[in-house]
Enzyme design. Structure first.
Site, PDB file in Angstrom:
ATOM      1  N   PRO A 175       0.859  -1.196   0.000  1.00 19.30           N
ATOM      2  CA  PRO A 175       0.000   0.000   0.000  1.00 19.30           C
ATOM      3  C   PRO A 175       0.889   1.237   0.000  1.00 19.30           C
ATOM      4  O   PRO A 175       1.792   1.357   0.834  1.00 19.30           O
ATOM      5  CB  PRO A 175      -0.790  -0.120   1.312  1.00 19.30           C
ATOM      6  CG  PRO A 175      -0.656  -1.547   1.734  1.00 19.30           C
ATOM      7  CD  PRO A 175       0.660  -2.016   1.210  1.00 19.30           C
ATOM      8  N   LEU A 176       0.660   2.149  -0.919  1.00 18.05           N
ATOM      9  CA  LEU A 176       1.509   3.333  -1.069  1.00 18.05           C
ATOM     10  C   LEU A 176       0.648   4.585  -1.072  1.00 18.05           C
ATOM     11  O   LEU A 176      -0.431   4.602  -1.673  1.00 18.05           O
ATOM     12  CB  LEU A 176       2.315   3.253  -2.371  1.00 18.05           C
ATOM     13  CG  LEU A 176       3.259   2.049  -2.489  1.00 18.05           C
ATOM     14  CD1 LEU A 176       3.704   1.864  -3.928  1.00 18.05           C
ATOM     15  CD2 LEU A 176       4.459   2.236  -1.579  1.00 18.05           C
ATOM     16  N   ASN A 195       9.131  -6.978   4.509  1.00 19.09           N
ATOM     17  CA  ASN A 195       9.036  -5.704   3.788  1.00 19.09           C
ATOM     18  C   ASN A 195      10.207  -4.824   4.183  1.00 19.09           C
ATOM     19  O   ASN A 195      10.524  -4.701   5.359  1.00 19.09           O
ATOM     20  CB  ASN A 195       7.703  -5.036   4.119  1.00 19.09           C
ATOM     21  CG  ASN A 195       7.537  -3.659   3.494  1.00 19.09           C
ATOM     22  OD1 ASN A 195       7.078  -2.728   4.132  1.00 19.09           O
ATOM     23  ND2 ASN A 195       7.921  -3.494   2.247  1.00 19.09           N
ATOM     24  N   GLY A 196      10.838  -4.214   3.183  1.00 16.84           N
ATOM     25  CA  GLY A 196      11.902  -3.261   3.461  1.00 16.84           C
ATOM     26  C   GLY A 196      13.099  -3.411   2.546  1.00 16.84           C
ATOM     27  O   GLY A 196      13.737  -4.469   2.509  1.00 16.84           O
ATOM     28  N   ASP A 197      13.394  -2.355   1.771  1.00 17.34           N
ATOM     29  CA  ASP A 197      14.616  -2.250   0.966  1.00 17.34           C
ATOM     30  C   ASP A 197      14.716  -3.283  -0.153  1.00 17.34           C
ATOM     31  O   ASP A 197      15.821  -3.656  -0.552  1.00 17.34           O
ATOM     32  CB  ASP A 197      15.866  -2.353   1.848  1.00 17.34           C
ATOM     33  CG  ASP A 197      16.005  -1.189   2.806  1.00 17.34           C
ATOM     34  OD1 ASP A 197      15.287  -0.191   2.624  1.00 17.34           O
ATOM     35  OD2 ASP A 197      16.811  -1.288   3.754  1.00 17.34           O
ATOM     36  N   GLN A 221      -6.487  -1.479   2.387  1.00 21.57           N
ATOM     37  CA  GLN A 221      -5.848  -1.188   3.674  1.00 21.57           C
ATOM     38  C   GLN A 221      -6.567  -0.040   4.362  1.00 21.57           C
ATOM     39  O   GLN A 221      -6.884   0.975   3.733  1.00 21.57           O
ATOM     40  CB  GLN A 221      -4.376  -0.826   3.507  1.00 21.57           C
ATOM     41  CG  GLN A 221      -3.668  -0.674   4.852  1.00 21.57           C
ATOM     42  CD  GLN A 221      -2.227  -0.227   4.738  1.00 21.57           C
ATOM     43  OE1 GLN A 221      -1.945   0.892   4.354  1.00 21.57           O
ATOM     44  NE2 GLN A 221      -1.303  -1.121   5.087  1.00 21.57           N
ATOM     45  N   ARG A 240       9.071   1.077  -2.200  1.00 24.82           N
ATOM     46  CA  ARG A 240       9.839   2.055  -2.972  1.00 24.82           C
ATOM     47  C   ARG A 240      10.488   1.450  -4.207  1.00 24.82           C
ATOM     48  O   ARG A 240      10.652   2.128  -5.230  1.00 24.82           O
ATOM     49  CB  ARG A 240      10.909   2.695  -2.081  1.00 24.82           C
ATOM     50  CG  ARG A 240      10.366   3.602  -1.001  1.00 24.82           C
ATOM     51  CD  ARG A 240      11.477   4.079  -0.085  1.00 24.82           C
ATOM     52  NE  ARG A 240      12.090   2.967   0.628  1.00 24.82           N
ATOM     53  CZ  ARG A 240      13.301   3.008   1.196  1.00 24.82           C
ATOM     54  NH1 ARG A 240      14.017   4.107   1.104  1.00 24.82           N
ATOM     55  NH2 ARG A 240      13.771   1.977   1.844  1.00 24.82           N
ATOM     56  N   LYS A 244      -0.407  -5.308   8.837  1.00 24.78           N
ATOM     57  CA  LYS A 244       0.947  -4.863   8.480  1.00 24.78           C
ATOM     58  C   LYS A 244       1.509  -4.077   9.650  1.00 24.78           C
ATOM     59  O   LYS A 244       0.882  -3.120  10.119  1.00 24.78           O
ATOM     60  CB  LYS A 244       0.922  -3.997   7.216  1.00 24.78           C
ATOM     61  CG  LYS A 244       2.300  -3.628   6.679  1.00 24.78           C
ATOM     62  CD  LYS A 244       2.185  -2.956   5.316  1.00 24.78           C
ATOM     63  CE  LYS A 244       3.558  -2.760   4.665  1.00 24.78           C
ATOM     64  NZ  LYS A 244       4.322  -1.670   5.277  1.00 24.78           N
ATOM     65  N   CYS A 293       2.152   2.820   9.965  1.00 25.78           N
ATOM     66  CA  CYS A 293       2.318   4.188   9.473  1.00 25.78           C
ATOM     67  C   CYS A 293       3.027   5.043  10.529  1.00 25.78           C
ATOM     68  O   CYS A 293       2.555   5.159  11.664  1.00 25.78           O
ATOM     69  CB  CYS A 293       0.963   4.799   9.133  1.00 25.78           C
ATOM     70  SG  CYS A 293       1.090   6.473   8.462  1.00 25.78           S
TER      71      CYS A 293
END
Length: 645
Positions: free
Chosen positions: A277-278, A488-490, A332, A513, A408, A368
């Protein structure tokens, strides 16, 4: 270039898995890019082994530019914008606060009821808008050149007479808007809309939520008589037996027992390619683009539960999806109180026009980090309120019917006190969630420093150990499905993704990202190779986004302005992509920042520009000249620097 670092193989075909035969709008670009390359990493070791300079993307010498003068401002992107939106952090980070976007206004405002060339206005002569078709058409600016992208894609144009490409689907002599019925019948459509009557019912607080009315008193009783502390330890009390009996009595009043997570519509996230989700950029057109590149699961932008319950038009635009996202589309939500999360879940799973077919799962945001959400008690603030979070998930699971509930989270709110392992153990034990996603950073950390994949792996092991240790004689435990665990991450390359699923205990990886900067990362994952997209291929990707955007926002002046704005937001991330063909060291890292560089041709250099005026210039290739009222202000002042004279 270090020949031992990578192996490059040049292929005769481009790196795009899907081809689009519609006419390209980039004929004015004369300098074609090189053929796409697939660059394969020779070393498949751990992501911890890396000999590069920390934080620096090494560029091949022939593509380096001289160091900029002191008058030029360098760009330091703030990645809170990716998953969290704006933030009130240090002013020296250079964000443009309080951005405002001008809206295009028509000289003559035409009645919406007549925009298709026929129809009847229910207000008749009392309508304050123009009904004279010829007067309205003559007041419009000259049509844009070419065919209407929306008409060309789906066989009709929802903007009708207001379309800026009207000449391509309007018979002036007959006064008729053209419709290609065959193409219209096979075209995809947007779903999860609510009609005006439903919206009015929500605004009047009359939308029925019978399941929520049943479960909320029980959740309140859990709050009053909670026997489990936030850290998972038991609390002693002399009235435990009486309180347990009270809860059993209240639970016995239910007419319909809640679904267990194992009884709901099954999720399959094993090695699924998941788009996170962005905020802002994770809109419907961008998600369609990621689907086109091979994403298996997409999520809506984070929707706030309270505005959903209030029937807010802008908030209800977020759960809207396209048929190309089905199956595999989740919504979400963020909420600070159990009643908000529970009622919003029931409304979402009953009001959307396609029911469970349009929503794969409802995801609760507990990660968040932005102040506005955190201070309200939502997002990552829930990580410090474990009992409240459990009640929210329990209630959401009860009211969502067959739609599973997922969550999440982050590692915790503070670097020194990660709490994810204990929370995850409770999620699995309670059995109310179908999947857990863990972002390997704390709320305090935001996006500084690399994600902690060792902690993600340790937390995934907690889930695995719980399943191995469960009692086979316990029927309820035995029938529960496996809770999917997603990291999740990088994740910025196929190497990062496969390294995580093969070496860090996770079922899949959620990409944020990495997809914003290069949406074709999903293709790379399938191919297990880097795809060195040429500049023309990347420009065609932008054209595709513009087409999806016009279908979503419309081809009138207002819709084009909206599409241009969100295209510029997308370009603010995609401009950060450094082509793998000019890198000295692979794999690329998302935290690395390159020195000043030039592309292999002028178009590639333009696509790598961090100046927002270049983003507008790129948008004009597909959306026509920007309206005089259009004023895009980038999120970061460093993207708005003045050119040196």
């Amino acid at each position: 270039m270090e020949s031992s670092s990578v192996i490059e193989t040049v292929e005769g075909t481009n790196g795009t898995a899907k081809k689009d035969n519609s006419p390209a709008s980039n004929e004015s670009i004369s300098n074609e890019g090189p053929a796409s390359k697939k660059v394969k990493l020779d070393d498949t070791g751990s992501r911890k082994v890396d000999s590069r300079d920390k934080g620096v993307a090494r560029i091949r010498p022939e593509f380096l530019l001289p160091k900029p003068s002191n008058t030029t401002v360098s760009v330091e992107p703030d990645d809170d914008d990716a998953e969290a939106g704006g933030t009130k952090r240090k002013k020296e980070r250079g964000q443009n606060k309080n951005r405002r976007f001008a809206k295009a206004r028509e000289t003559v405002k035409f009645c919406e009821a007549l925009k298709d060339g026929d129809g009847t206005c229910r207000f008749g002569k009392d309508c304050k808008f123009e009904h004279d078709v010829q007067k309205y058409i003559s007041s419009k600016p000259a049509d844009l050149e070419g065919t209407c992208p929306v008409f060309d894609a789906i066989g009709y144009c929802p903007s009708g007479l207001k379309c800026r490409w009207l000449h391509s689907h309007y018979l002036a002599e007959a006064g008729k808007v053209v419709v290609d019925e065959e193409k219209k019948g096979t075209a995809g459509r947007e779903i999860n809309r609510i009609d005006r009557d439903t919206q009015n019912t929500l605004q009047k607080k009359k939308f029925p939520v019978p399941k929520s009315d049943k479960i909320l008193p029980y959740l309140d009783s859990l709050k009053e008589h909670d026997m489990v502390a936030n850290d998972g330890s038991k609390q002693g009390t002399e009235t435990k037996d009486n309180e347990d009996q009270d809860k059993k009595d209240l639970a016995a009043t239910y007419v319909e027992p809640p679904f267990l997570a194992s009884e709901k519509k099954p999720l399959n996230l094993h090695h699924a390619k998941i788009l996170s989700p962005l905020t802002t950029v994770g809109n419907l057109p961008f998600r369609r683009l990621c689907r086109w590149f091979g994403a298996d699961v997409t999520y809506s932008e984070m929707a706030l539960a309270l505005p959903i319950l209030q029937g807010s038009k802008s908030e209800w635009a977020l759960p809207r999806s396209h048929t190309s996202e089905i199956p595999g589309f989740g919504v979400q939500i963020a909420a600070s109180k159990p009643w908000q999360a529970v009622k919003a879940t029931e409304v979402l799973t009953t009001a959307c026009d396609t029911g469970i077919g349009g929503i794969q799962d409802v995801n609760l945001n507990c990660g968040c980090p932005i102040d506005l959400i955190y201070r309200s008690g939502a997002g990552s603030a829930l990580l410090d309120s474990g009992s409240k979070l459990i009640r929210m998930l329990k209630g959401m699971n009860y009211v969502s019917g067959e739609v599973p509930v997922t969550v999440k989270i982050r590692m915790g709110t503070r670097d020194s006190h990660p709490s994810a392992k204990k929370l995850v153990a409770r999620f699995v034990t309670e059995g109310d969630v179908a999947a857990i996603t863990l972002h390997g950073r704390s709320r305090q950390q935001r996006y500084t420093r690399v994600a902690d994949w060792d902690y993600i792996s340790e937390t995934a092991q907690v889930v695995k150990d719980l399943y191995e240790a469960r009692d086979d004689k316990d029927k309820e435990q035995r029938e529960r499905r496996k809770v999917w665990f997603v990291g999740n991450g990088d994740c910025y390359s196929w190497h990062d993704w496969w390294d995580a699923v093969e070496n860090y205990n996770v079922d899949s990886v959620m990409i944020a990202r990495g997809a914003l900067i290069k949406p074709w990362i999903f293709e790379e994952i399938d191919a297990r190779q880097y795809l060195d997209k040429s500049a023309t291929e990347r420009l065609d990707m932008i054209r595709k986004f513009a087409q999806f955007g016009l279908e979503h926002w419309g081809t009138d002046e207002y819709g084009i302005n909206n599409c241009r704005r969100f295209l510029c937001e997308f370009l603010s991330f995609s401009c950060r992509y450094v082509p793998v063909g000019i890198l000295e060291v692979l794999p690329p890292k998302i935290q690395d920042r390159p020195p000043m560089w030039k592309g292999r041709n002028e178009l590639e250099t333009l696509l790598g520009s961090s100046d927002y005026r270049d983003w507008i210039k790129i948008s004009e290739m597909f959306l026509g000249p920007a309206h005089e009222s259009f004023d895009f202000k980038p999120k970061h002042k460093s993207n708005a620097y003045e050119a040196e004279g």
